[in-house]
Design an enzyme around this catalytic site. Structure first.
Site, PDB file in Angstrom:
ATOM      1  N   THR A  44       0.990  -1.437  -0.035  1.00 16.55           N
ATOM      2  CA  THR A  44      -0.158   0.029   0.196  1.00 16.55           C
ATOM      3  C   THR A  44       0.869   1.106   0.009  1.00 16.55           C
ATOM      4  OG1 THR A  44      -1.799  -1.116   1.137  1.00 16.55           O
ATOM      5  CG2 THR A  44      -1.769   1.332   1.206  1.00 16.55           C
TER       6      THR A  44
ATOM      7  N   ASP B 282       1.058  -6.189  -4.548  1.00 11.25           N
ATOM      8  CA  ASP B 282       0.317  -6.600  -3.403  1.00 11.25           C
ATOM      9  C   ASP B 282       1.078  -7.630  -2.792  1.00 11.25           C
ATOM     10  OD1 ASP B 282      -1.814  -7.297  -1.494  1.00 11.25           O
ATOM     11  OD2 ASP B 282      -3.112  -5.665  -2.622  1.00 11.25           O
ATOM     12  N   SER B 283       0.927  -7.616  -1.396  1.00 15.00           N
ATOM     13  CA  SER B 283       1.988  -8.817  -0.619  1.00 15.00           C
ATOM     14  C   SER B 283       0.964  -9.689  -0.747  1.00 15.00           C
ATOM     15  CB  SER B 283       2.193  -8.408   0.662  1.00 15.00           C
ATOM     16  OG  SER B 283       1.169  -8.219   1.461  1.00 15.00           O
ATOM     17  N   SER B 284      -0.115  -9.803  -0.907  1.00 18.70           N
ATOM     18  CA  SER B 284      -1.154 -10.939  -0.975  1.00 18.70           C
ATOM     19  C   SER B 284      -0.570 -12.171  -2.328  1.00 18.70           C
ATOM     20  CB  SER B 284      -2.651 -10.792  -1.386  1.00 18.70           C
ATOM     21  OG  SER B 284      -3.168  -9.923  -0.343  1.00 18.70           O
TER      22      SER B 284
ATOM     23  N   THR C  92       1.545  -5.092   4.050  1.00 19.52           N
ATOM     24  CA  THR C  92       1.331  -5.373   5.475  1.00 19.52           C
ATOM     25  C   THR C  92       0.656  -6.882   5.606  1.00 19.52           C
ATOM     26  OG1 THR C  92      -0.865  -4.385   5.526  1.00 19.52           O
ATOM     27  CG2 THR C  92       1.204  -3.025   6.445  1.00 19.52           C
ATOM     28  N   ASP C  93      -0.317  -7.130   4.443  1.00 18.16           N
ATOM     29  CA  ASP C  93      -1.161  -8.610   4.568  1.00 18.16           C
ATOM     30  C   ASP C  93       0.114  -9.715   4.817  1.00 18.16           C
ATOM     31  OD1 ASP C  93      -3.159  -7.030   4.067  1.00 18.16           O
ATOM     32  OD2 ASP C  93      -3.676  -7.502   2.059  1.00 18.16           O
TER      33      ASP C  93
END
Ligand code: ASN
Length: 615
Positions: A47, A117-119, A149-150
């Site tokens: 993010t 995106d860390s996902s 952060t995920d």
């Protein structure tokens, strides 16, 4: 021959003198005497660097550096221009405003493509980060990883195991709101992470968020809607950034090793997390434990409990452990540890599960992935490793509890004469007195005195008023045994004193060859600036016929062929001043190392020198 001039030790000064010498300033903000620390920022996504597209947040490529350039708290353009920062370090380099310790933190951003995106991250991405840190390890004082952060807790845990014998800080951070928005947490998080990575030798993989630095393998994401998104339920923060940045040095994990840093990127993907719930069927468990599954984290109830009235379930677990699957018992609770205090916990031990202590499921999973990838280890050795505390990921009972501060007669007597009774004041005395005492013990090679200080609860890695640690002193004195002792008790080869010198610089200066070798084995290295400036020192040693000095510089990693400030190499200087033995020595050293062509070149030079008339 031209006379030698002293080397310009400081990189910013050297940048000014070498390419920007038209700039003269006495402004303290741009003072050339500020020391510089270098930090590599690896931007993986998340993010922090996202923007809105079609009403959803997604990473934006090639925008981060440009965005930071416009933020004065994160970049000092005036200093960058005055010191030719971009010419020297490249376009993706920025510099923080001067910090109160009179330091400049220069940071270079390596942006991944694509930003994720860390996902979307996988174990391959962990490997890529690990490799990039390994590749750049010697060029930077610390590393910051920008990450979503995920899955940040998973990456932080995995990197903590993959980074073996770590001696420098690696700090993951990110944000809940993009850095481009008016109200955001990205600026503070990035700034805090940079300030810590550039100023403190905390040799751990950490996570910095909302003014706190945590051990990376102790955290878990607990909040989607707060800036305070992470919690480290079983370990207090390593540091807090409030009015001051306060490091909790007693908690900092140390490598205790004389082995060089390396990254183990091999990870086993046949691992999984299984959460118990009331009514789980044995067929679900059986299906989950089928090959190729090799390691499972079983998230159990409370202090590591499972139903002891379900033989069908326990049988499936036992069958799997008997066939070589490693199953770790971790609690579903946020805080606390597993223990065999209930009958419902003991049945799991009987089924062959390994107690995971107070490890987070994220840490247990990535530890399994790391340990199961060690192909040369048999099953028993792997199980043993899983039960051990490898990187501070689990709390272990204190073996031989420390002597209490108040047990020390010495501190007691001093406290009494100063009329001090409270714990905080006693600790302040201990912290003020023990570094110079430890340095004094190091000076005379007294390991027993260091042991006694350690038992008193002193940290043998702390520096005195000049930032000189016992390892600096032992390196100056050439006490090899003591250097070994300190390294195996967590001393850092990267500690810099007030003058920017490391123990390696000290050992080289005082010509302690064996100490230099040991420090090098442990991963010590000259900085890029020191290597660049080595040429002048080598020329000086060549001019004075100092063979020992030249050999030690070479062992310490200097390139004997590096030219000095006036473009001459050591061999040319030796030739010019008639130091025949130095020329022979340098030819010998370099022909051992260099490629045939280079050796040939120097042999030719030596021959021409030998045939020259004596002066
Ligand atoms: N705050 C964040 O960074 C969340 C984002 N989805 C990520 O993990 O990449």
């Amino acid at each position: 021959m031209e006379p030698f001039c002293p080397t310009h030790r400081h990189p910013s000064r050297r940048r000014k003198l070498s390419s920007c010498n038209s700039v003269e300033t006495t402004d303290p903000v741009t003072s050339p005497t500020a020391a510089e620390a270098r930090v590599l920022v690896i931007n993986t996504g998340g993010t922090i660097g996202m923007t809105l597209h079609d009403d959803v947040l997604a990473p934006k490529a090639n925008a981060f550096v440009k965005g930071l350039r416009k933020l004065p708290i994160l970049h000092d353009e005036v200093y960058a221009q005055q010191t030719c920062l971009y010419e020297y370090y490249g376009e993706n380099t920025l510099v923080l405003p001067i910090v109160y310790t009179n330091k400049r933190i220069v940071y270079t951003i390596l942006e991944y493509s694509p930003l994720l995106d860390s996902s979307n991250m996988t174990t391959d991405d962990w490997g890529r980060i690990g490799k990039d840190i390994e590749k750049n390890y010697e060029n930077y004082d610390g590393f910051v990883i920008l990450h979503g952060t995920d899955t940040m807790a998973y990456t932080a845990s995995a990197l903590s195991f993959m980074c073996e014998h770590l001696g420098k800080p690696i700090i993951l951070t990110g944000s809940q709101v993009p850095i481009y928005e008016m109200r955001n947490d990205g600026r503070d998080n990035l700034l805090g992470a940079l300030l810590i990575a550039g100023q403190f030798v905390i040799p751990e993989v950490c996570l910095y968020f909302y003014n706190k630095l945590y051990r990376g393998n102790r955290v878990t994401k607990v909040d989607t809607g707060s800036f305070n998104a992470f919690s480290s339920p079983n370990l207090a923060p390593l540091a807090t950034a409030e009015v001051d940045i306060t490091i909790n040095w007693d908690t900092v994990w140390r490598a205790n090793t004389t082995t060089k840093f390396q990254v183990s990127t091999e990870l086993n993907r046949n691992v999984g997390l299984l959460r118990l719930f009331p009514g789980i069927t044995s067929s679900t468990v059986r299906a989950f434990l089928q090959p190729p599954m090799q390691g499972v984290v079983l998230e159990t109830y409370g202090s590591g409990n499972a139903p002891d009235n379900r033989p069908d379930l326990l049988e499936e677990l036992k069958k799997a452990t008997d066939s070589g699957v490693i199953i770790i018992n971790c609690t579903q609770c946020l805080r606390g540890t597993v223990s065999a205090s209930y009958a419902t916990g003991k049945v799991l031990m009987d089924a062959g599960l390994i107690a995971g202590g107070d490890m987070t499921p994220e840490a247990a999973l990535s530890k399994l992935s790391y340990v199961l990838a060690k192909e040369d280890l048999k099953l028993d050795a792997r199980k043993k490793m899983m039960a051990q505390n490898l990187r501070g990921e689990m709390s272990t009972d204190l073996v031989g509890a420390k002597l209490c501060l108040s047990d020390s007669r010495f501190i007691q007597v001093i406290a009494k004469s100063l009329s001090i009774s409270c714990k905080e004041e006693l600790e302040a005395i201990r912290d003020a007195l023990t570094p110079p005492l430890a340095c004094a013990a190091a000076k005379i090679g007294d390991i027993e005195a260091l042991e006694a200080l350690k038992e008193m609860g002193s940290n043998l890695c702390l520096g005195d008023y000049d930032g000189r640690t016992p390892l600096h002193i032992a390196a100056c004195e050439g006490h090899l045994k003591l250097v070994k002792y300190l390294l195996s008790h967590g001393a850092s080869v990267y500690a810099k004193d007030r003058y920017g010198d490391t123990p390696l610089c000290n050992a080289v200066r005082f010509k302690h060859k064996e100490v230099v070798k040991l420090l090098r084995k442990t991963g010590a290295h000259f900085s890029r600036e020191e290597l660049e400036e080595a040429g002048t020192e080598l020329c000086s040693l060549a001019a004075s016929g100092d063979l020992d000095g030249l050999e030690i510089w070479s062992i310490a990693g200097a390139d004997l062929n590096k030219p000095g400030y006036d473009g001459q190499t050591a061999i040319q200087v030796a030739q010019a001043v008639g130091k025949k033995e130095v020329v022979a020595f340098l030819v010998h050293c370099m022909s051992n190392k260099a490629k045939v062509t280079t050796a040939f070149h120097f042999a030719a030079l030596y021959l021409s020198f030998s045939s020259a008339k004596p002066q």
